[in-house]
Design a protein around this motif. Structure first.
Motif, mmCIF file in Angstrom:
data_model
loop_
_atom_site.group_PDB
_atom_site.id
_atom_site.type_symbol
_atom_site.label_atom_id
_atom_site.label_comp_id
_atom_site.label_asym_id
_atom_site.label_seq_id
_atom_site.Cartn_x
_atom_site.Cartn_y
_atom_site.Cartn_z
ATOM 1 N N CYS A 98 69.164 -20.169 -24.970
ATOM 2 C CA CYS A 98 69.756 -18.916 -24.515
ATOM 3 C C CYS A 98 70.928 -19.212 -23.566
ATOM 4 N N CYS A 136 69.873 -17.805 -19.656
ATOM 5 C CA CYS A 136 68.878 -18.492 -18.811
ATOM 6 C C CYS A 136 68.781 -19.990 -19.140
ATOM 7 N N CYS A 165 65.598 -13.364 -26.280
ATOM 8 C CA CYS A 165 65.207 -14.608 -25.619
ATOM 9 C C CYS A 165 63.753 -14.493 -25.152
ATOM 10 N N CYS A 167 63.998 -14.858 -20.924
ATOM 11 C CA CYS A 167 64.620 -13.844 -20.052
ATOM 12 C C CYS A 167 64.759 -12.485 -20.722
HETATM 13 ZN ZN LIG Z 1 67.278 -16.308 -21.869
#
Ligand SMILES: [Zn+2]
Length: 128
Positions: free
Chosen positions: A21, A24, A40, A43
């Motif tokens: 991702c 994050c 994701c 996050c």
């Molecule tokens: Zn993420």
């Protein structure tokens, strides 16, 4: 970027190339080899609007096309091998190279879309 906690652009792009991702840098970007996850798992960033389209394939074609053509020309110039040996050398390299490049290039494209706000995200404020 206005958020001081946001990762740098290079960190976002590196995470995308590793299939992580871009926000994050922990959750997996892909749920399959080239299938982008819905969001994701770490996050919750919504990936549904991110569409890499043909960009990664075109980039892979350019990279492999120029690279393999240069290598083939170099080998032909030095050794002048028969055509069957060229095919034996370069066809697997092209196939493996395409498999190896597509996911990192797709992750990079999605990270670029995220970084440069090419996708509308609910809850994310505009501005750079
Ligand atoms: Zn993420």
């Amino acid at each position: 970027m206005n958020d001081p906690a946001a990762p740098s652009t290079s960190a976002m792009l590196a995470a995308g190339m590793r299939g992580l991702c871009p926000r994050c840098r922990r959750g997996r970007l892909f749920s399959g080899f080239l299938k982008v996850a819905d969001r994701c798992p770490a996050c919750g960033l919504d990936f549904s609007g991110h569409d890499a389209g043909d960009g990664p394939a075109v980039a892979a074609i350019f990279i492999l096309g120029f690279g393999v053509t240069g290598l083939a020309g170099f080998v032909e110039y030095l050794f002048a091998p028969p055509m069957w040996l060229h095919a034996l050398l370069w066809l697997p390299l092209i196939g493996l190279g395409a498999v190896g490049l597509l996911q990192p290039l797709k992750g990079l494209t999605i990270a670029l879309q995220y970084r440069f706000r090419a996708v509308d995200e609910p809850g994310r404020l505009g501005g750079t």
